[in-house]
Design a protein around this motif. Structure first.
Motif, PDB file in Angstrom:
ATOM      1  N   PRO A   8       1.121  -1.196   0.107  1.00 13.77           N
ATOM      2  CA  PRO A   8      -0.445   0.222  -0.363  1.00 13.77           C
ATOM      3  C   PRO A   8       0.770   1.446   0.169  1.00 13.77           C
ATOM      4  CG  PRO A   8      -0.146  -1.543   1.593  1.00 13.77           C
ATOM      5  CD  PRO A   8       0.832  -2.290   1.242  1.00 13.77           C
ATOM      6  N   ASP A   9       0.165   1.765  -0.832  1.00 15.27           N
ATOM      7  CA  ASP A   9       1.210   3.529  -0.774  1.00 15.27           C
ATOM      8  C   ASP A   9       0.510   4.913  -0.914  1.00 15.27           C
ATOM      9  OD1 ASP A   9       1.096   4.760  -3.790  1.00 15.27           O
ATOM     10  OD2 ASP A   9       1.463   2.289  -4.025  1.00 15.27           O
ATOM     11  N   ASP A  10       0.744   6.225  -0.951  1.00 14.44           N
ATOM     12  CA  ASP A  10       0.006   6.973  -1.388  1.00 14.44           C
ATOM     13  C   ASP A  10       0.547   7.930  -2.745  1.00 14.44           C
ATOM     14  OD1 ASP A  10       2.507   8.415  -1.214  1.00 14.44           O
ATOM     15  OD2 ASP A  10       2.045   9.954   0.949  1.00 14.44           O
ATOM     16  N   GLY A  11       0.830   7.129  -3.382  1.00 15.34           N
ATOM     17  CA  GLY A  11       1.638   7.931  -4.714  1.00 15.34           C
ATOM     18  C   GLY A  11       3.200   8.436  -4.719  1.00 15.34           C
ATOM     19  N   LYS A  12       3.405   8.810  -3.563  1.00 19.96           N
ATOM     20  CA  LYS A  12       5.227   8.799  -2.986  1.00 19.96           C
ATOM     21  C   LYS A  12       5.609   7.982  -2.618  1.00 19.96           C
ATOM     22  CE  LYS A  12       4.525  11.949  -6.659  1.00 19.96           C
ATOM     23  NZ  LYS A  12       4.442  13.285  -5.875  1.00 19.96           N
ATOM     24  N   VAL A  13       4.786   7.348  -0.868  1.00 16.48           N
ATOM     25  CA  VAL A  13       5.840   6.938  -0.307  1.00 16.48           C
ATOM     26  C   VAL A  13       4.955   5.562   0.296  1.00 16.48           C
ATOM     27  CG1 VAL A  13       6.976   6.765   1.933  1.00 16.48           C
ATOM     28  CG2 VAL A  13       6.864   9.150   1.002  1.00 16.48           C
ATOM     29  N   SER A  14       5.624   3.860   0.194  1.00 15.19           N
ATOM     30  CA  SER A  14       4.584   3.446   0.750  1.00 15.19           C
ATOM     31  C   SER A  14       4.712   3.433   2.697  1.00 15.19           C
ATOM     32  CB  SER A  14       5.705   1.945   0.262  1.00 15.19           C
ATOM     33  OG  SER A  14       6.858   2.300   0.822  1.00 15.19           O
ATOM     34  N   VAL A  15       3.363   2.779   2.467  1.00 17.16           N
ATOM     35  CA  VAL A  15       2.892   2.542   4.109  1.00 17.16           C
ATOM     36  C   VAL A  15       4.071   2.059   4.936  1.00 17.16           C
ATOM     37  CG1 VAL A  15       1.535   1.913   5.719  1.00 17.16           C
ATOM     38  CG2 VAL A  15       0.440   2.364   3.146  1.00 17.16           C
ATOM     39  N   ALA A  16       5.061   1.289   5.295  1.00 17.78           N
ATOM     40  CA  ALA A  16       5.964   0.697   5.468  1.00 17.78           C
ATOM     41  C   ALA A  16       7.083   1.608   5.285  1.00 17.78           C
ATOM     42  CB  ALA A  16       6.395  -0.762   4.055  1.00 17.78           C
ATOM     43  N   ARG A  17       7.377   2.629   4.466  1.00 16.56           N
ATOM     44  CA  ARG A  17       8.806   3.324   4.614  1.00 16.56           C
ATOM     45  C   ARG A  17       8.308   4.525   5.093  1.00 16.56           C
ATOM     46  NH1 ARG A  17      13.130   1.748   2.829  1.00 16.56           N
ATOM     47  NH2 ARG A  17      13.334  -0.313   1.122  1.00 16.56           N
ATOM     48  N   ALA A  18       7.268   4.507   5.748  1.00  7.38           N
ATOM     49  CA  ALA A  18       7.145   6.168   6.779  1.00  7.38           C
ATOM     50  C   ALA A  18       7.159   5.609   7.680  1.00  7.38           C
ATOM     51  CB  ALA A  18       5.142   6.495   5.602  1.00  7.38           C
ATOM     52  N   ARG A  19       7.161   3.977   7.945  1.00  8.09           N
ATOM     53  CA  ARG A  19       7.268   4.008   9.714  1.00  8.09           C
ATOM     54  C   ARG A  19       8.680   4.605  10.695  1.00  8.09           C
ATOM     55  NH1 ARG A  19       3.800   0.583  12.019  1.00  8.09           N
ATOM     56  NH2 ARG A  19       1.729  -0.027  10.456  1.00  8.09           N
ATOM     57  N   LEU A  20       8.297   4.787  11.476  1.00  2.00           N
ATOM     58  CA  LEU A  20       9.155   4.979  12.580  1.00  2.00           C
ATOM     59  C   LEU A  20       9.694   4.163  13.964  1.00  2.00           C
ATOM     60  CD1 LEU A  20      10.601   8.793  12.946  1.00  2.00           C
ATOM     61  CD2 LEU A  20      11.830   7.537  11.797  1.00  2.00           C
ATOM     62  N   ALA A  21      10.673   3.648  13.747  1.00  2.92           N
ATOM     63  CA  ALA A  21      11.198   2.246  14.820  1.00  2.92           C
ATOM     64  C   ALA A  21      10.621   2.575  16.506  1.00  2.92           C
ATOM     65  CB  ALA A  21      12.485   1.811  15.255  1.00  2.92           C
ATOM     66  N   GLU A  22      10.945   4.394  16.993  1.00  2.00           N
ATOM     67  CA  GLU A  22      10.525   5.187  18.082  1.00  2.00           C
ATOM     68  C   GLU A  22       9.348   5.745  18.222  1.00  2.00           C
ATOM     69  OE1 GLU A  22      13.777   8.375  15.227  1.00  2.00           O
ATOM     70  OE2 GLU A  22      12.735   6.274  15.232  1.00  2.00           O
ATOM     71  N   MET A  23       8.632   5.670  16.632  1.00  2.00           N
ATOM     72  CA  MET A  23       7.491   6.500  16.196  1.00  2.00           C
ATOM     73  C   MET A  23       6.483   6.221  17.708  1.00  2.00           C
ATOM     74  SD  MET A  23       5.487   4.503  13.492  1.00  2.00           S
ATOM     75  CE  MET A  23       5.393   2.942  13.302  1.00  2.00           C
ATOM     76  N   ASP A  24       5.140   7.650  18.341  1.00  2.55           N
ATOM     77  CA  ASP A  24       4.620   6.895  19.099  1.00  2.55           C
ATOM     78  C   ASP A  24       3.381   6.103  18.763  1.00  2.55           C
ATOM     79  OD1 ASP A  24       6.353   8.370  22.189  1.00  2.55           O
ATOM     80  OD2 ASP A  24       6.465   8.870  20.643  1.00  2.55           O
ATOM     81  N   ASP A  25       3.294   6.412  17.884  1.00  3.25           N
ATOM     82  CA  ASP A  25       1.638   6.185  16.742  1.00  3.25           C
ATOM     83  C   ASP A  25       1.345   6.303  15.931  1.00  3.25           C
ATOM     84  OD1 ASP A  25      -0.866   5.487  17.177  1.00  3.25           O
ATOM     85  OD2 ASP A  25      -2.368   6.697  19.001  1.00  3.25           O
ATOM     86  N   PHE A  26       1.007   5.652  14.813  1.00  5.77           N
ATOM     87  CA  PHE A  26       1.082   5.244  13.531  1.00  5.77           C
ATOM     88  C   PHE A  26      -0.661   5.338  12.951  1.00  5.77           C
ATOM     89  CE2 PHE A  26       1.267   2.937   9.918  1.00  5.77           C
ATOM     90  CZ  PHE A  26       2.562   3.729   8.445  1.00  5.77           C
ATOM     91  N   LEU A  27      -1.086   6.170  12.587  1.00  4.88           N
ATOM     92  CA  LEU A  27      -1.953   5.761  11.461  1.00  4.88           C
ATOM     93  C   LEU A  27      -2.078   6.185   9.902  1.00  4.88           C
ATOM     94  CD1 LEU A  27      -5.060   6.489  12.748  1.00  4.88           C
ATOM     95  CD2 LEU A  27      -4.716   8.749  12.200  1.00  4.88           C
ATOM     96  N   VAL A  28      -2.988   5.291   9.148  1.00  4.06           N
ATOM     97  CA  VAL A  28      -2.979   4.904   8.120  1.00  4.06           C
ATOM     98  C   VAL A  28      -4.595   5.336   7.559  1.00  4.06           C
ATOM     99  CG1 VAL A  28      -3.334   3.537   6.186  1.00  4.06           C
ATOM    100  CG2 VAL A  28      -1.307   3.021   7.544  1.00  4.06           C
ATOM    101  N   VAL A  29      -4.655   6.288   6.769  1.00  3.39           N
ATOM    102  CA  VAL A  29      -5.857   6.856   6.051  1.00  3.39           C
ATOM    103  C   VAL A  29      -5.871   6.817   4.983  1.00  3.39           C
ATOM    104  CG1 VAL A  29      -6.007   8.365   7.815  1.00  3.39           C
ATOM    105  CG2 VAL A  29      -4.811   9.453   5.857  1.00  3.39           C
ATOM    106  N   HIS A  30      -6.976   6.526   4.288  1.00  7.26           N
ATOM    107  CA  HIS A  30      -7.051   6.599   2.897  1.00  7.26           C
ATOM    108  C   HIS A  30      -7.372   8.015   1.933  1.00  7.26           C
ATOM    109  CE1 HIS A  30      -8.572   2.942   4.239  1.00  7.26           C
ATOM    110  NE2 HIS A  30      -8.953   2.892   4.490  1.00  7.26           N
ATOM    111  N   LYS A  31      -6.415   8.625   1.974  1.00 10.48           N
ATOM    112  CA  LYS A  31      -5.595   9.773   1.430  1.00 10.48           C
ATOM    113  C   LYS A  31      -4.382   9.437   0.845  1.00 10.48           C
ATOM    114  CE  LYS A  31      -9.189  11.474   3.639  1.00 10.48           C
ATOM    115  NZ  LYS A  31     -10.954  12.725   2.264  1.00 10.48           N
ATOM    116  N   SER A  32      -4.089  10.448  -0.755  1.00  8.56           N
ATOM    117  CA  SER A  32      -2.948  10.466  -1.343  1.00  8.56           C
ATOM    118  C   SER A  32      -2.015  11.328  -0.506  1.00  8.56           C
ATOM    119  CB  SER A  32      -3.325  11.025  -3.040  1.00  8.56           C
ATOM    120  OG  SER A  32      -4.299  12.467  -2.691  1.00  8.56           O
ATOM    121  N   HIS A  33      -0.738  11.341  -1.467  1.00  6.85           N
ATOM    122  CA  HIS A  33       0.575  11.814  -0.835  1.00  6.85           C
ATOM    123  C   HIS A  33       0.140  13.721  -0.759  1.00  6.85           C
ATOM    124  CE1 HIS A  33       4.677  12.130   0.323  1.00  6.85           C
ATOM    125  NE2 HIS A  33       4.678  13.377  -0.294  1.00  6.85           N
ATOM    126  N   GLY A  34      -0.404  14.646  -2.325  1.00  8.61           N
ATOM    127  CA  GLY A  34      -0.279  15.691  -2.495  1.00  8.61           C
ATOM    128  C   GLY A  34      -1.825  16.067  -1.631  1.00  8.61           C
TER     129      GLY A  34
END
Length: 242
Positions: free
Chosen positions: A191-217
């Motif tokens: 899954p991706d937003d047209g520019k960045v994949s969902v997996a590559r948006a993550r950080l190991a140290e992040m406190d929370d993560f949310l995926v929405v049905h929206k595009s990058h721009g």
């Protein structure tokens, strides 16, 4: 380098807008950093909502395609944080970033700290690089349009996003899984937003993560995303509906 940094900050200072509500509820500042090739206008809706919520908002216009990530971080992020802290020494300094803006903040936080209570919300950040940068980096047109920072956002181990260490501040990340650019999405895994994949948006140290049905721009203009951004700044977590 010092002259370049000073010049970039001068451009930024001219292009920045500060929005204050009529009755301030908090002295906390929120610095907005737009994505690559965009302007502060792309963050205008977010800026307005944050100001209505009582934040002192600094919506920056910076030359995202004019210099490297390191130079932009020194000439834009560091100076703006300094100004916020001079105005309100004990108040939090939050960030809300789109795409490249998140990498600039990570670069800044490698050697500096934000005041206690500060938080960061990243929208669609290429935190582990993007395969599109790998694909396009040698194309003359891409290099000409996107500039030095565009060459630094690949997925290799030595790319800037993958070289950066953990950041010591609460981070919430919102990214999208909807695309208006299927020709790019076909080259991104999962899954991706047209520019960045969902997996590559993550950080190991992040406190929370949310995926929405929206595009990058357009993710930064979505009402749900803005509501969740404000919720994280206030509570350090997103609101997860069950």
């Amino acid at each position: 380098m010092a002259l370049i940094t000073a010049f970039l900050y001068l451009i930024t200072a001219v292009g920045a807008t500060e929005t204050e509500p009529e009755e301030m509820e908090t002295e906390a500042s929120v610095i907005l950093l737009h994505g690559m090739g965009r302007t502060r206008r792309s963050m205008a809706t977010m800026a307005s909502r944050l100001a209505d919520s009582g934040y002192r908002v600094v919506n920056l216009d910076y030359p995202s395609t004019g210099a490297s990530i390191e130079t932009l971080s020194e000439g834009v992020v560091a100076e703006t944080v300094r100004d916020c802290r001079l105005a309100h020494p004990s108040a939090p300094v939050h960030f809300v970033t789109h795409s490249l803006g998140g990498i600039l903040v990570r670069q800044y936080l490698q050697t500096r700290r934000l005041p206690p209570g500060s938080r960061v919300v990243m929208l669609s950040p290429p935190n582990q690089g993007s395969e599109l940068a790998d694909l396009l980096k040698d194309w003359f047109l891409y290099r000409w349009i996107m500039g030095p920072a565009g060459q630094q956002l690949g997925t290799a181990e030595d790319s800037v996003p993958n070289r950066l260490g953990p950041v010591d501040v609460p981070v919430g990340i919102i990214t999208g899984d909807s695309t208006l650019e299927p020709w790019f999405s076909a080259r991104l895994p999962g899954p991706d937003d047209g520019k960045v994949s969902v997996a590559r948006a993550r950080l190991a140290e992040m406190d929370d993560f949310l995926v929405v049905h929206k595009s990058h721009g357009f993710i930064m203009n979505d009402t749900q995303v803005i509501d969740q951004t404000i919720h994280f700044l206030e509570h350090g977590r997103f609101r997860h509906d069950h």
